[in-house]
Design a protein around this motif. Sequence first.
Motif, PDB file in Angstrom:
ATOM      1  N   GLY A 151      15.934   2.221 -21.526  1.00  0.00           N
ATOM      2  CA  GLY A 151      14.131   1.962 -21.665  1.00  0.00           C
ATOM      3  C   GLY A 151      13.887   2.515 -19.932  1.00  0.00           C
ATOM      4  O   GLY A 151      13.106   2.787 -19.692  1.00  0.00           O
ATOM      5  N   CYS A 152      14.707   1.673 -19.390  1.00  0.00           N
ATOM      6  CA  CYS A 152      14.146   1.428 -17.290  1.00  0.00           C
ATOM      7  C   CYS A 152      13.914   3.048 -17.138  1.00  0.00           C
ATOM      8  O   CYS A 152      13.039   2.576 -15.786  1.00  0.00           O
ATOM      9  CB  CYS A 152      15.251   0.867 -17.068  1.00  0.00           C
ATOM     10  N   GLY A 153      14.407   3.784 -17.611  1.00  0.00           N
ATOM     11  CA  GLY A 153      13.748   5.765 -17.493  1.00  0.00           C
ATOM     12  C   GLY A 153      12.941   5.608 -17.391  1.00  0.00           C
ATOM     13  O   GLY A 153      12.447   6.958 -16.909  1.00  0.00           O
ATOM     14  N   LEU A 154      12.383   5.317 -18.090  1.00  0.00           N
ATOM     15  CA  LEU A 154      11.338   5.724 -19.131  1.00  0.00           C
ATOM     16  C   LEU A 154       9.968   5.314 -19.051  1.00  0.00           C
ATOM     17  O   LEU A 154       8.925   5.454 -19.755  1.00  0.00           O
ATOM     18  CB  LEU A 154      11.450   5.520 -21.175  1.00  0.00           C
ATOM     19  N   VAL A 155       9.959   4.142 -18.141  1.00  0.00           N
ATOM     20  CA  VAL A 155       8.613   3.625 -18.174  1.00  0.00           C
ATOM     21  C   VAL A 155       7.783   4.973 -17.212  1.00  0.00           C
ATOM     22  O   VAL A 155       8.101   5.327 -16.572  1.00  0.00           O
ATOM     23  CB  VAL A 155       9.034   2.725 -16.854  1.00  0.00           C
TER      24      VAL A 155
ATOM     25  N   GLN B  27      -0.040   8.946  -4.051  1.00  0.00           N
ATOM     26  CA  GLN B  27       1.479   8.478  -4.165  1.00  0.00           C
ATOM     27  C   GLN B  27       1.791   8.734  -6.374  1.00  0.00           C
ATOM     28  O   GLN B  27       0.956   8.401  -6.979  1.00  0.00           O
ATOM     29  CB  GLN B  27       1.259   6.988  -4.725  1.00  0.00           C
ATOM     30  N   PRO B  28       2.613  10.135  -6.237  1.00  0.00           N
ATOM     31  CA  PRO B  28       3.205  10.590  -7.605  1.00  0.00           C
ATOM     32  C   PRO B  28       3.769   9.249  -8.771  1.00  0.00           C
ATOM     33  O   PRO B  28       4.294   8.478  -7.453  1.00  0.00           O
ATOM     34  CB  PRO B  28       3.047  11.632  -7.421  1.00  0.00           C
ATOM     35  N   GLY B  29       3.700   8.865  -9.303  1.00  0.00           N
ATOM     36  CA  GLY B  29       4.573   8.310 -10.250  1.00  0.00           C
ATOM     37  C   GLY B  29       5.759   8.245  -9.540  1.00  0.00           C
ATOM     38  O   GLY B  29       6.827   7.168 -10.123  1.00  0.00           O
ATOM     39  N   ARG B  30       6.425   9.691  -9.693  1.00  0.00           N
ATOM     40  CA  ARG B  30       7.344   9.923  -9.271  1.00  0.00           C
ATOM     41  C   ARG B  30       7.426  12.011  -8.646  1.00  0.00           C
ATOM     42  O   ARG B  30       6.872  12.553  -9.175  1.00  0.00           O
ATOM     43  CB  ARG B  30       8.356  10.410 -10.419  1.00  0.00           C
ATOM     44  N   GLY B  31       8.439  10.899  -7.850  1.00  0.00           N
ATOM     45  CA  GLY B  31       8.364  12.066  -6.811  1.00  0.00           C
ATOM     46  C   GLY B  31       7.783  11.750  -4.475  1.00  0.00           C
ATOM     47  O   GLY B  31       8.451  10.341  -4.614  1.00  0.00           O
ATOM     48  N   ASP B  32       7.784  12.673  -4.184  1.00  0.00           N
ATOM     49  CA  ASP B  32       7.238  12.015  -2.726  1.00  0.00           C
ATOM     50  C   ASP B  32       5.967  12.533  -2.602  1.00  0.00           C
ATOM     51  O   ASP B  32       4.727  12.630  -3.447  1.00  0.00           O
ATOM     52  CB  ASP B  32       7.486  13.616  -2.071  1.00  0.00           C
ATOM     53  N   LYS B  33       5.478  11.864  -1.639  1.00  0.00           N
ATOM     54  CA  LYS B  33       4.289  10.948  -1.445  1.00  0.00           C
ATOM     55  C   LYS B  33       3.756  12.462  -0.627  1.00  0.00           C
ATOM     56  O   LYS B  33       4.432  13.303  -0.323  1.00  0.00           O
ATOM     57  CB  LYS B  33       4.056   9.547  -0.849  1.00  0.00           C
TER      58      LYS B  33
ATOM     59  N   LYS C 185       5.166   5.452 -14.675  1.00  0.00           N
ATOM     60  CA  LYS C 185       4.745   5.172 -13.647  1.00  0.00           C
ATOM     61  C   LYS C 185       3.410   6.376 -12.982  1.00  0.00           C
ATOM     62  O   LYS C 185       2.812   7.093 -13.358  1.00  0.00           O
ATOM     63  CB  LYS C 185       5.318   5.678 -12.060  1.00  0.00           C
ATOM     64  N   VAL C 186       2.352   5.233 -12.818  1.00  0.00           N
ATOM     65  CA  VAL C 186       0.698   6.132 -12.675  1.00  0.00           C
ATOM     66  C   VAL C 186       0.598   6.891 -11.386  1.00  0.00           C
ATOM     67  O   VAL C 186       1.015   6.308 -10.481  1.00  0.00           O
ATOM     68  CB  VAL C 186      -0.581   5.173 -12.592  1.00  0.00           C
ATOM     69  N   ASP C 187       0.078   7.717 -11.348  1.00  0.00           N
ATOM     70  CA  ASP C 187      -0.289   8.381 -10.061  1.00  0.00           C
ATOM     71  C   ASP C 187      -1.576   8.028  -9.040  1.00  0.00           C
ATOM     72  O   ASP C 187      -2.192   7.422 -10.002  1.00  0.00           O
ATOM     73  CB  ASP C 187      -0.825   9.989 -10.226  1.00  0.00           C
ATOM     74  N   ILE C 188      -1.472   8.162  -8.017  1.00  0.00           N
ATOM     75  CA  ILE C 188      -2.187   7.333  -7.513  1.00  0.00           C
ATOM     76  C   ILE C 188      -2.556   8.048  -6.359  1.00  0.00           C
ATOM     77  O   ILE C 188      -2.542   8.286  -5.442  1.00  0.00           O
ATOM     78  CB  ILE C 188      -2.067   5.947  -6.680  1.00  0.00           C
ATOM     79  N   PRO C 189      -4.080   8.261  -6.555  1.00  0.00           N
ATOM     80  CA  PRO C 189      -4.795   9.669  -5.681  1.00  0.00           C
ATOM     81  C   PRO C 189      -5.481   8.803  -4.899  1.00  0.00           C
ATOM     82  O   PRO C 189      -6.942   7.978  -5.559  1.00  0.00           O
ATOM     83  CB  PRO C 189      -5.585  10.571  -6.085  1.00  0.00           C
TER      84      PRO C 189
END
Length: 112
Positions: A18-22, A75-81, A24-28
Amino acid sequence: MQLNTLILPVLLALPLAGCGLVYKVDIPQGNYIEEKQVAQLRQGMTKEQVQFLLGNPMSLDGFNNDRWVYMYYFQPGRGDKEQKQLILEFVNDGLGTVSGDFPLPEAFYQGI
């Protein structure tokens, strides 16, 4: 006994799966500015016109009210800033120079 040897590894593996299914919120943060907004900037625009076009600046220089800084951080939940900055300098209450991460519009020096 065989049932215990099958259940124990499955129970131990479930939390790891389940760790890969968490989610993550995008932060603008800051002022989101598009290139089409920057393309409308013209040398000599008043502070009111710039504020109408781009909104309130993120930062005002405490010692120089004629320098406006617009910053955007994502800062996306996954990916580059992603980070972008636009700095505007006013001269005699008119827009003088534009610098930062956006290209200067070709029509900038044509005035308003």
